[in-house]
Design an enzyme around this catalytic site. Structure first.
Site, short mmCIF file in Angstrom:
data_model
loop_
_atom_site.label_atom_id
_atom_site.label_comp_id
_atom_site.label_asym_id
_atom_site.label_seq_id
_atom_site.Cartn_x
_atom_site.Cartn_y
_atom_site.Cartn_z
N TYR A 57 0.86 -1.18 0.00
CA TYR A 57 0.00 0.00 0.00
C TYR A 57 0.90 1.23 0.00
O TYR A 57 1.56 1.52 1.00
CB TYR A 57 -0.89 0.04 1.25
CG TYR A 57 -1.92 -1.05 1.33
CD1 TYR A 57 -2.31 -1.79 0.22
CD2 TYR A 57 -2.53 -1.35 2.56
CE1 TYR A 57 -3.26 -2.80 0.32
CE2 TYR A 57 -3.49 -2.36 2.67
CZ TYR A 57 -3.84 -3.08 1.55
OH TYR A 57 -4.77 -4.07 1.65
N HIS A 133 -1.33 -12.04 1.16
CA HIS A 133 -2.19 -11.04 0.52
C HIS A 133 -3.02 -11.65 -0.63
O HIS A 133 -4.19 -11.35 -0.79
CB HIS A 133 -1.33 -9.90 -0.01
CG HIS A 133 -2.04 -8.59 -0.13
ND1 HIS A 133 -1.41 -7.38 -0.09
CD2 HIS A 133 -3.35 -8.30 -0.30
CE1 HIS A 133 -2.30 -6.40 -0.23
NE2 HIS A 133 -3.47 -6.95 -0.36
N PRO A 212 -16.20 -3.57 3.39
CA PRO A 212 -17.50 -3.97 3.96
C PRO A 212 -18.64 -3.06 3.55
O PRO A 212 -19.80 -3.41 3.73
CB PRO A 212 -17.24 -3.90 5.47
CG PRO A 212 -16.18 -2.87 5.63
CD PRO A 212 -15.29 -3.04 4.43
N PHE A 217 -19.80 2.71 -1.17
CA PHE A 217 -21.10 2.91 -1.83
C PHE A 217 -22.27 2.79 -0.84
O PHE A 217 -23.25 3.53 -0.92
CB PHE A 217 -21.28 1.91 -2.98
CG PHE A 217 -22.58 2.08 -3.69
CD1 PHE A 217 -22.74 3.07 -4.65
CD2 PHE A 217 -23.69 1.30 -3.37
CE1 PHE A 217 -23.96 3.27 -5.28
CE2 PHE A 217 -24.91 1.49 -3.98
CZ PHE A 217 -25.04 2.48 -4.95
N GLY A 220 -24.44 5.39 1.19
CA GLY A 220 -25.58 6.13 0.62
C GLY A 220 -25.26 7.58 0.31
O GLY A 220 -26.15 8.38 0.03
#
Length: 336
Positions: A57, A133, A212, A217, A220
Site C-alpha cells: 500500500y 495477501h 465492507p 457505496f 448512501g
C-alpha cells in the site's frame, strides 16, 4: 472503548478495525504524514485496536509508505493495538506500467525478505497478524504455512491469515499451521464468500471483512453525479459508482435507509452491523479519511440487529436487483 471480538483462538481485536490503505492508495491523492498520523492516532482514541495495512500500500514514489505511516502513528500505543500487514504480492518494476502491476510471490525467500521489511517500516519487533495477501499458484499452501510456523517460533509474527482464499487452500494451510483469520471481500453487495462460513466455523477461523461498505457505496452518500479522479481514485472505474448503477441500486439504498431510521443509525452503520450481528467471529475493516466517519463506523459496533432482522435483510438482498460491484464476482474454481 469499543467491543472486542476474538479472531481464531486468542487474538482480541476491536469489532470494527481500521483499513489503512486509503491513506496512501486508491482513494485519491495520498495523504501526507502530517495529516495521516493524527487521524490514525484519533482512531486509537476512539477505541480502534485493530489496524490493517500491507507492504504494497503506497504511492509510485514510495510503494511502502502506508506501513511507515501506521508504524509511526501507533508507536505510542503499540502495546495496546493489533497490527495486521501482508506479504505475497510484489511490484512489477520491469513492466514500465503505472500503477505498478502486482505479481503474486509467496516463495519462502520472498516471505523472509518481506517480513524483515515490514518489521522495519512498522518499527516493531513482531507482527500481530500476518496475511498472505493473495494466493500464489506456484507455491503450495503447506509450504507457505510451514514458513508461518517458523516465523511464529522465531517470534517475528504471532498469528497468520490468508486473504481471498477458498476452502481447499484454507484447509490445507490450517492443517500445517493454524490460521487465525481469513481476510475476504464481504459486503451486502458481495456475499459469495458466505459459502465459506461453515468451514470457518468448523476450523475456528475468524473473518476480517474488507470493503465492507462496497468501497463506500453503502454509505448512501454517492449519487449518479459523483465524480472521482481516474488517475488516483479507483472508484472512477468501479461499476457501483457508474451513472446507471444509481438506478439499479435504488432499492438497496432504500432498504438501508429504512432500517437505519428504525435503529436510529446511519446506512453505513447498518451495512456494518448486518455482518457483525451475523457471526461473533466477523470483524470489519472499513477505511476512511474523515474523523467523523471513523466515529460513525465505530458506532456500528453498538447497533444491535436481531437474528430475525438479519435474516429479513438477507432475504431482501437475495431477491433484489443491484449493479455489479468491484471485486464482487464469484472467484472461479477452488483456490489451491
Amino acid at each position: 472503548m469499543m467491543k472486542t471480538r476474538t479472531l481464531g483462538r486468542d487474538l482480541a481485536v476491536s469489532a470494527v478495525g481500521l483499513g489503512c490503505m486509503g491513506f496512501s492508495h486508491a482513494y485519491g491523492a495520498a495523504m501526507g504524514e502530517g495529516e495521516a498520523v493524527p487521524l490514525l492516532r484519533r482512531a486509537a482514541e476512539l477505541g480502534y485496536t485493530f489496524f490493517d495495512t500491507a507492504e504494497v500500500y503506497g504511492t509510485p514514489e514510495d510503494p511502502h509508505v502506508n506501513e511507515e505511516l501506521v508504524g509511526k502513528a501507533l508507536a505510542p500505543v503499540r502495546d495496546k493495538v493489533v497490527i495486521a500487514t501482508k506479504f505475497g504480492l510484489r511490484f512489477d518494476f520491469e513492466s514500465g506500467r503505472v500503477p505498478l502491476p502486482l505479481i503474486p510471490d509467496s516463495r519462502p525467500e520472498t516471505i523472509r525478505r518481506s517480513v524483515e521489511g515490514s518489521l522495519r517500516r512498522l518499527g516493531t519487533d513482531h507482527i500481530d497478524l500476518y496475511f498472505q495477501h493473495r494466493i500464489d499458484p506456484a507455491v503450495s499452501p503447506e509450504e507457505v504455512a510451514g514458513v508461518m510456523a517458523d516465523l511464529i517460533r522465531e517470534g517475528k509474527i504471532t498469528h497468520w491469515g490468508i486473504s481471498e482464499t477458498g476452502e481447499d487452500y484454507l484447509r490445507r494451510a490450517h492443517a500445517v499451521c493454524p490460521v487465525t483469520a481469513v481476510q475476504n471481500r464481504y459486503s451486502m453487495m458481495a456475499r459469495h464468500y458466505e459459502a465459506l462460513f461453515p468451514v470457518l466455523e468448523e476450523l475456528g477461523v475468524g473473518l476480517v471483512a474488507f470493503s465492507p461498505m462496497a468501497n463506500g457505496f453503502l454509505t448512501g452518500r454517492y449519487g449518479k453525479d459523483s465524480r472521482f479522479d481516474p488517475k488516483t481514485d479507483y472508484r472512477a472505474s468501479m461499476p457501483q459508482f457508474s451513472g446507471e448503477a444509481a438506478e439499479q441500486n435504488r432499492e438497496l439504498l432504500e432498504l438501508l435507509r429504512g432500517m437505519a431510521a428504525e435503529k436510529n443509525a446511519t446506512p453505513a452503520q447498518i451495512s456494518l452491523a448486518w455482518m457483525l450481528c451475523k457471526k461473533p467471529w466477523i470483524v470489519s475493516i472499513p477505511g476512511t479519511r474523515k474523523p467523523e466517519r471513523m466515529a460513525e463506523n465505530a458506532g456500528a459496533a453498538e447497533v444491535c440487529l436481531t437474528p430475525e432482522e438479519v435474516r429479513a435483510l438477507d432475504a431482501a438482498l437475495d431477491g433484489m436487483e443491484m449493479s455489479a460491484v468491484f471485486g464482487g464476482t464469484k472467484v472461479s474454481g477452488r483456490a489451491g
